[in-house]
Design an enzyme around this catalytic site. Structure first.
Site, PDB file in Angstrom:
ATOM      1  N   THR A  75       0.809  -1.210   0.000  1.00 54.69           N
ATOM      2  CA  THR A  75       0.000   0.000   0.000  1.00 54.69           C
ATOM      3  C   THR A  75       0.847   1.266   0.000  1.00 54.69           C
ATOM      4  O   THR A  75       2.026   1.222   0.304  1.00 54.69           O
ATOM      5  CB  THR A  75      -0.954   0.038   1.203  1.00 54.69           C
ATOM      6  OG1 THR A  75      -1.997   0.942   0.913  1.00 54.69           O
ATOM      7  CG2 THR A  75      -0.268   0.452   2.468  1.00 54.69           C
TER       8      THR A  75
ATOM      9  N   LYS B 226      -8.709   2.084   1.423  1.00 51.71           N
ATOM     10  CA  LYS B 226      -7.871   2.151   2.621  1.00 51.71           C
ATOM     11  C   LYS B 226      -7.901   3.520   3.277  1.00 51.71           C
ATOM     12  O   LYS B 226      -7.209   3.753   4.252  1.00 51.71           O
ATOM     13  CB  LYS B 226      -6.436   1.793   2.256  1.00 51.71           C
ATOM     14  CG  LYS B 226      -6.301   0.419   1.637  1.00 51.71           C
ATOM     15  CD  LYS B 226      -4.901   0.202   1.139  1.00 51.71           C
ATOM     16  CE  LYS B 226      -4.854  -0.942   0.163  1.00 51.71           C
ATOM     17  NZ  LYS B 226      -3.553  -1.056  -0.470  1.00 51.71           N
TER      18      LYS B 226
ATOM     19  N   GLY C 114      -6.279   6.847   6.998  1.00 50.96           N
ATOM     20  CA  GLY C 114      -5.787   5.887   6.027  1.00 50.96           C
ATOM     21  C   GLY C 114      -4.854   4.923   6.731  1.00 50.96           C
ATOM     22  O   GLY C 114      -4.214   5.290   7.715  1.00 50.96           O
TER      23      GLY C 114
ATOM     24  N   SER D  76       4.562   0.715   1.610  1.00 49.26           N
ATOM     25  CA  SER D  76       5.712   0.348   0.789  1.00 49.26           C
ATOM     26  C   SER D  76       6.078   1.414  -0.225  1.00 49.26           C
ATOM     27  O   SER D  76       7.238   1.599  -0.553  1.00 49.26           O
ATOM     28  CB  SER D  76       5.457  -0.981   0.081  1.00 49.26           C
ATOM     29  OG  SER D  76       4.320  -0.886  -0.742  1.00 49.26           O
TER      30      SER D  76
ATOM     31  N   ALA E  82       2.848   4.806  -7.698  1.00 47.09           N
ATOM     32  CA  ALA E  82       2.289   3.697  -8.485  1.00 47.09           C
ATOM     33  C   ALA E  82       3.196   3.305  -9.639  1.00 47.09           C
ATOM     34  O   ALA E  82       3.261   2.132 -10.015  1.00 47.09           O
ATOM     35  CB  ALA E  82       0.900   4.064  -9.006  1.00 47.09           C
TER      36      ALA E  82
END
Length: 186
Positions: free
Chosen positions: A16, A48, A61, A140, A171
């Site tokens: 995440t 999340k 979150g 991460s 991402a």
């Protein structure tokens, strides 16, 4: 690296990226939707980041184990109710319990929480951290998003734009982070 590898004193999580950006009187928390088990994507669109508390005036979150995060959300909501919506006080009391309670201290998650006045990172080590410069990130891909957001603040004023662009960078770089982003503003 697994969740138990804490060479830097904080547990590191795969799966995440969560970022919080506070600029002026607006705070945004954004998170990706990927849930991974090992190297397999189990779900691409998990939520999340969510609003919690009475009147949903707090945004939170999480990174880490989902069931553990939901337990922490519920506990934080109870603390918010107990302390009349005062996020800072509720966060301090939650992290005290999280560190001291035999059951809670085994929960494997980190949280970013915000209300109209505060942006905080909560850890099971008992930490309630107010980030320098109004930017916090966990998970991460957190360091990628954090770096991108710090680079953007000199050129962009809108916290949502900063958060979305930082999440896009994470991402692109982190295999445990995807582009399905949930954004909440307070």
């Amino acid at each position: 690296m697994d969740a138990n590898d804490n060479r830097h004193g904080l547990t590191q999580w795969h799966s995440t990226t969560i970022i919080g950006v506070k600029r002026g009187d607006v705070t945004v928390i954004a998170g990706d939707g990927q849930v991974s088990m090992g190297n397999t994507v189990m779900k691409p669109n998990a939520k999340k980041v969510r609003r919690i508390g009475e009147g949903e005036k707090v945004v939170a979150g999480f990174a880490g184990a989902t069931a553990d995060a939901f337990t922490l959300f519920e506990r934080l909501e109870k603390k918010l109710e107990q302390y009349n919506g005062q996020l800072l006080r509720a966060a301090v009391e939650l992290t005290k319990d999280w560190r001291m309670d035999k059951y809670l201290r085994n929960l494997e998650a980190l949280m970013i929480v915000a209300d109209k006045d505060n942006l905080l990172v909560l850890t099971g080590n008992g930490d309630v951290l107010e980030p320098e410069g109004g930017i916090a990130a966990i998970g991460s891909g957190g360091n990628y998003a954090l770096s991108a957001a710090k680079a953007l603040v000199d050129y962009e004023d809108d916290p949502e734009t900063i958060a979305r662009k930082a999440m896009a960078v994470a991402a692109d770089v982190c295999v445990f982070t995807n582009g399905n982003v949930t954004v909440e503003t307070v």
